[in-house]
Write a protein that holds these residues in place. Sequence first.
Motif, PDB file in Angstrom:
ATOM      1  N   GLY A  13      40.576  31.431  50.846  1.00  0.00           N
ATOM      2  CA  GLY A  13      41.535  31.094  49.795  1.00  0.00           C
ATOM      3  C   GLY A  13      42.826  30.504  50.334  1.00  0.00           C
ATOM      4  N   GLN A  14      43.787  30.295  49.418  1.00  0.00           N
ATOM      5  CA  GLN A  14      45.044  29.645  49.793  1.00  0.00           C
ATOM      6  C   GLN A  14      45.763  30.415  50.900  1.00  0.00           C
ATOM      7  OE1 GLN A  14      48.355  29.639  47.050  1.00  0.00           O
ATOM      8  NE2 GLN A  14      49.201  27.749  47.869  1.00  0.00           N
ATOM      9  N   ILE A  15      45.887  31.716  50.752  1.00  0.00           N
ATOM     10  CA  ILE A  15      46.595  32.504  51.768  1.00  0.00           C
ATOM     11  C   ILE A  15      45.657  32.856  52.923  1.00  0.00           C
ATOM     12  CG2 ILE A  15      47.885  34.624  52.215  1.00  0.00           C
ATOM     13  CD1 ILE A  15      48.557  34.668  49.189  1.00  0.00           C
ATOM     14  N   ASP A  36      34.346  36.277  52.936  1.00  0.00           N
ATOM     15  CA  ASP A  36      34.583  35.695  51.615  1.00  0.00           C
ATOM     16  C   ASP A  36      33.224  35.647  50.920  1.00  0.00           C
ATOM     17  OD1 ASP A  36      37.162  33.710  50.551  1.00  0.00           O
ATOM     18  OD2 ASP A  36      35.267  33.563  49.473  1.00  0.00           O
ATOM     19  N   LEU A  53      30.563  38.085  52.178  1.00  0.00           N
ATOM     20  CA  LEU A  53      30.678  39.446  51.643  1.00  0.00           C
ATOM     21  C   LEU A  53      31.220  39.396  50.219  1.00  0.00           C
ATOM     22  CD1 LEU A  53      30.886  42.662  52.290  1.00  0.00           C
ATOM     23  CD2 LEU A  53      33.324  42.164  52.511  1.00  0.00           C
ATOM     24  N   ASP A  54      30.575  40.135  49.320  1.00  0.00           N
ATOM     25  CA  ASP A  54      31.115  40.328  47.974  1.00  0.00           C
ATOM     26  C   ASP A  54      31.856  41.658  47.993  1.00  0.00           C
ATOM     27  OD1 ASP A  54      31.686  40.796  45.353  1.00  0.00           O
ATOM     28  OD2 ASP A  54      29.663  40.393  44.601  1.00  0.00           O
ATOM     29  N   VAL A  55      33.164  41.615  47.802  1.00  0.00           N
ATOM     30  CA  VAL A  55      33.967  42.848  47.904  1.00  0.00           C
ATOM     31  C   VAL A  55      33.583  43.863  46.822  1.00  0.00           C
ATOM     32  CG1 VAL A  55      35.938  42.113  46.485  1.00  0.00           C
ATOM     33  CG2 VAL A  55      36.320  43.639  48.428  1.00  0.00           C
ATOM     34  N   LEU A  76      42.435  39.890  50.208  1.00  0.00           N
ATOM     35  CA  LEU A  76      43.064  38.765  49.504  1.00  0.00           C
ATOM     36  C   LEU A  76      42.188  38.226  48.377  1.00  0.00           C
ATOM     37  CD1 LEU A  76      44.533  36.912  52.594  1.00  0.00           C
ATOM     38  CD2 LEU A  76      45.713  38.424  51.031  1.00  0.00           C
ATOM     39  N   ALA A  77      41.005  38.793  48.195  1.00  0.00           N
ATOM     40  CA  ALA A  77      40.123  38.332  47.113  1.00  0.00           C
ATOM     41  C   ALA A  77      40.673  38.831  45.780  1.00  0.00           C
ATOM     42  CB  ALA A  77      38.713  38.856  47.330  1.00  0.00           C
ATOM     43  N   PRO A 117      48.068  42.308  48.601  1.00  0.00           N
ATOM     44  CA  PRO A 117      49.235  41.725  47.958  1.00  0.00           C
ATOM     45  C   PRO A 117      49.287  41.958  46.457  1.00  0.00           C
ATOM     46  CG  PRO A 117      47.640  40.006  48.451  1.00  0.00           C
ATOM     47  CD  PRO A 117      47.017  41.303  48.866  1.00  0.00           C
ATOM     48  N   SER A 118      50.480  42.261  45.994  1.00  0.00           N
ATOM     49  CA  SER A 118      50.748  42.276  44.565  1.00  0.00           C
ATOM     50  C   SER A 118      51.434  40.946  44.230  1.00  0.00           C
ATOM     51  CB  SER A 118      51.622  43.479  44.210  1.00  0.00           C
ATOM     52  OG  SER A 118      51.825  43.527  42.809  1.00  0.00           O
ATOM     53  N   TYR A 144      46.188  39.537  34.781  1.00  0.00           N
ATOM     54  CA  TYR A 144      46.490  39.512  36.212  1.00  0.00           C
ATOM     55  C   TYR A 144      47.634  40.479  36.531  1.00  0.00           C
ATOM     56  CZ  TYR A 144      48.103  37.335  40.632  1.00  0.00           C
ATOM     57  OH  TYR A 144      48.495  37.082  41.916  1.00  0.00           O
ATOM     58  N   LYS A 148      47.661  43.899  38.771  1.00  0.00           N
ATOM     59  CA  LYS A 148      48.527  44.070  39.943  1.00  0.00           C
ATOM     60  C   LYS A 148      49.386  45.332  39.801  1.00  0.00           C
ATOM     61  CE  LYS A 148      47.409  40.533  42.537  1.00  0.00           C
ATOM     62  NZ  LYS A 148      46.651  40.753  43.790  1.00  0.00           N
ATOM     63  N   TYR A 171      54.098  38.827  46.286  1.00  0.00           N
ATOM     64  CA  TYR A 171      54.333  37.419  46.607  1.00  0.00           C
ATOM     65  C   TYR A 171      54.845  36.686  45.375  1.00  0.00           C
ATOM     66  CZ  TYR A 171      51.203  37.589  50.786  1.00  0.00           C
ATOM     67  OH  TYR A 171      50.599  37.843  51.982  1.00  0.00           O
ATOM     68  N   PRO A 172      55.800  35.761  45.587  1.00  0.00           N
ATOM     69  CA  PRO A 172      56.127  34.782  44.529  1.00  0.00           C
ATOM     70  C   PRO A 172      55.076  33.669  44.571  1.00  0.00           C
ATOM     71  CG  PRO A 172      57.833  34.894  46.270  1.00  0.00           C
ATOM     72  CD  PRO A 172      56.623  35.609  46.779  1.00  0.00           C
ATOM     73  N   LEU A 174      53.248  30.567  45.904  1.00  0.00           N
ATOM     74  CA  LEU A 174      53.235  30.116  47.299  1.00  0.00           C
ATOM     75  C   LEU A 174      52.912  28.636  47.429  1.00  0.00           C
ATOM     76  CD1 LEU A 174      51.529  33.208  48.958  1.00  0.00           C
ATOM     77  CD2 LEU A 174      53.958  32.742  48.618  1.00  0.00           C
TER      78      LEU A 174
HETATM   79  P1  NAD Z   1      42.677  32.249  46.190  1.00  0.00           P
HETATM   80  O1  NAD Z   1      42.096  32.241  44.820  1.00  0.00           O
HETATM   81  O2  NAD Z   1      43.112  30.962  46.800  1.00  0.00           O
HETATM   82  O3  NAD Z   1      41.639  32.931  47.197  1.00  0.00           O
HETATM   83  C1  NAD Z   1      40.861  34.063  46.862  1.00  0.00           C
HETATM   84  C2  NAD Z   1      39.622  34.068  47.732  1.00  0.00           C
HETATM   85  O4  NAD Z   1      38.844  35.216  47.367  1.00  0.00           O
HETATM   86  C3  NAD Z   1      38.716  32.826  47.504  1.00  0.00           C
HETATM   87  O5  NAD Z   1      38.413  32.213  48.734  1.00  0.00           O
HETATM   88  C4  NAD Z   1      37.465  33.406  46.852  1.00  0.00           C
HETATM   89  O6  NAD Z   1      36.271  32.743  47.229  1.00  0.00           O
HETATM   90  C5  NAD Z   1      37.476  34.854  47.371  1.00  0.00           C
HETATM   91  N1  NAD Z   1      36.716  35.761  46.507  1.00  0.00           N
HETATM   92  C6  NAD Z   1      36.622  35.728  45.155  1.00  0.00           C
HETATM   93  N2  NAD Z   1      35.803  36.711  44.717  1.00  0.00           N
HETATM   94  C7  NAD Z   1      35.387  37.379  45.825  1.00  0.00           C
HETATM   95  C8  NAD Z   1      34.535  38.494  46.017  1.00  0.00           C
HETATM   96  N3  NAD Z   1      33.928  39.119  44.987  1.00  0.00           N
HETATM   97  N4  NAD Z   1      34.325  38.928  47.288  1.00  0.00           N
HETATM   98  C9  NAD Z   1      34.901  38.309  48.342  1.00  0.00           C
HETATM   99  N5  NAD Z   1      35.716  37.243  48.209  1.00  0.00           N
HETATM  100  C10 NAD Z   1      35.954  36.780  46.966  1.00  0.00           C
HETATM  101  O7  NAD Z   1      43.879  33.302  46.171  1.00  0.00           O
HETATM  102  P2  NAD Z   1      45.197  33.300  47.080  1.00  0.00           P
HETATM  103  O8  NAD Z   1      46.179  32.410  46.434  1.00  0.00           O
HETATM  104  O9  NAD Z   1      44.845  33.115  48.501  1.00  0.00           O
HETATM  105  O10 NAD Z   1      45.714  34.797  46.824  1.00  0.00           O
HETATM  106  C11 NAD Z   1      45.381  35.863  47.671  1.00  0.00           C
HETATM  107  C12 NAD Z   1      46.040  37.131  47.154  1.00  0.00           C
HETATM  108  O11 NAD Z   1      47.459  36.938  47.045  1.00  0.00           O
HETATM  109  C13 NAD Z   1      45.574  37.555  45.752  1.00  0.00           C
HETATM  110  O12 NAD Z   1      45.558  38.957  45.662  1.00  0.00           O
HETATM  111  C14 NAD Z   1      46.658  37.008  44.853  1.00  0.00           C
HETATM  112  O13 NAD Z   1      46.746  37.742  43.658  1.00  0.00           O
HETATM  113  C15 NAD Z   1      47.886  37.204  45.714  1.00  0.00           C
HETATM  114  N6  NAD Z   1      48.979  36.316  45.332  1.00  0.00           N
HETATM  115  C16 NAD Z   1      48.889  34.965  45.526  1.00  0.00           C
HETATM  116  C17 NAD Z   1      49.932  34.126  45.141  1.00  0.00           C
HETATM  117  C18 NAD Z   1      49.884  32.642  45.365  1.00  0.00           C
HETATM  118  O14 NAD Z   1      50.804  31.917  44.953  1.00  0.00           O
HETATM  119  N7  NAD Z   1      48.862  32.122  46.013  1.00  0.00           N
HETATM  120  C19 NAD Z   1      51.080  34.684  44.542  1.00  0.00           C
HETATM  121  C20 NAD Z   1      51.133  36.054  44.309  1.00  0.00           C
HETATM  122  C21 NAD Z   1      50.083  36.867  44.742  1.00  0.00           C
END
Ligand code: NAD
Length: 321
Positions: A13-15, A36, A53-55, A76-77, A117-118, A144, A148, A171-172, A174
Motif C-alpha cells: 500500500g501507500q505507506i 499483503d 497473507l490475508d490478515v 497497515l492493511a 496506525p489510527s 472508517y 479507528k 496519521y493525517p 499522507l
Molecule cells: P493502502 O490502501 O494504500 O494499503 C493497504 C494495503 O493493505 C494494500 O496493499 C492492500 O492490498 C492490503 N490489504 C487489504 N486487505 C488485506 C488483507 N485482508 N490482508 C492483507 N493485506 C490486505 O493504505 P495506506 O494508505 O498505506 O494506509 C495504511 C494504514 O495507515 C491504514 O491503517 C490507514 O487507515 C492508515 N492511514 C493512512 C493514511 C493515508 O493518508 N494514507 C492516513 C491516515 C491513516
Amino acid sequence: MKKTKILLVGACGQIGSELTGALRAKYGRDQVLAADIRERSRVTEEIQPYVKLDVLNKSALLMLCREKKITEIYLLAAMLSANGEKEPAIAWQLNMDGLLNVLDVAVKCEMQKVFWPSSIAVFGPNAPKQLTPQANASAPSTVYGISKAAGEYWCQYYFDKFGLDVRSVRYPGLISYKSPPGGGTTDYAVDIFHKALSEGNYLCFLKPGTALPMMYMSDAIRATMELMDAPAEQINVRTSYNLSGMSFTPDGLGEEIGKHIEGFRLDYLPDFRQQIADSWPDSIDDQQAREDWGWEAKFGLEDMVEDMLENLVRRGYFAKA
Ligand code: NAD
C-alpha cells in the motif's frame, strides 16, 4: 532479548511500500518480511522477501508468525475513508477483525511490539476544528473513523490487560511521490501533482477553503520509526498519538503548485468526499507526541511542493510546455 524480526502486513500500500524499505534499511532485508493480500507474482522485486497473507485468516497469521519467529508486527492493511463509505460492512470487518487478529497473535507469540496506525478520522464534526487536542477522539461520522476509534480502545485494552507494547499514531492525509494513495479523502493532494505535471490542470473533488491536516511521507515514516524506537516508559498514550505535519486547503496547494507550473488551472467538482472532509479537523495539536518522544515535523507546504515536483519530474513526469 530476541533479534528483531518484523512482519509488515499491507506492504504493497501507500505507506507499506515505503515503510518496508525504511525498516529494511534499519534492520536488514531478511529481518523484515513483507505481507499483503496480493499474489506474489504481482509484487515487485523490491518488496521481496514477500508472502501472500490475508490478515483475516487468523490461523495462517499465527502459523506464519510462529514459523518465521516474528517479534514485531506493523499492521497497515485497512480500508480507507472514501472506499469505506462505499463498502461499510467490508471496511468494518477488515479494519476491526484484522486488528484483533494481530493483537491476539501478538499476545500468543509474546511479541515485543505492535504498530497500528489510527487516523485523524477519529475526530467527528463536534471536535474542535483548530488544533484539535489529543484527548478529543469523539463521535466520528464515517465507518472508517468509527473503526479507528474502536481500534484505539482495543490497543489500550491489550496494553492494560496483556501488557502488549502496542503503539499508534493518528496519521493525517499522507503525500508521497513514490506510492499512489489508497482510496482516502485526502487523495486529491497526491493526484493534483500528477495532473498538474501531465495536463497542466486538475479537477478537485473538494471545495476551495477545505482545510485538512496533511503530512509528507518522509515525515510520516520517520514519525513511525521514532515512535517505535522510543523507550516504552516514554509512551504515555496507548490509544493513539495526535501527529501534525502541515495544514492546507486545495486552493492553497494549487496556488503553491502554480508558482512552479505556469498557467496551472484548478477547478472544483465536490463529491461525497466533501462531507467526510467537513467532518474532520482543520489542524491538529500534537504537543503530547512532542513531549513524550520528541516528535517534530520537517516539511511544510512550500518544501513539500518543491520536493514533490522535483522528484516526480526526476521519475519521468514532465511539466506541460
Ligand atoms: P493502502 O490502501 O494504500 O494499503 C493497504 C494495503 O493493505 C494494500 O496493499 C492492500 O492490498 C492490503 N490489504 C487489504 N486487505 C488485506 C488483507 N485482508 N490482508 C492483507 N493485506 C490486505 O493504505 P495506506 O494508505 O498505506 O494506509 C495504511 C494504514 O495507515 C491504514 O491503517 C490507514 O487507515 C492508515 N492511514 C493512512 C493514511 C493515508 O493518508 N494514507 C492516513 C491516515 C491513516
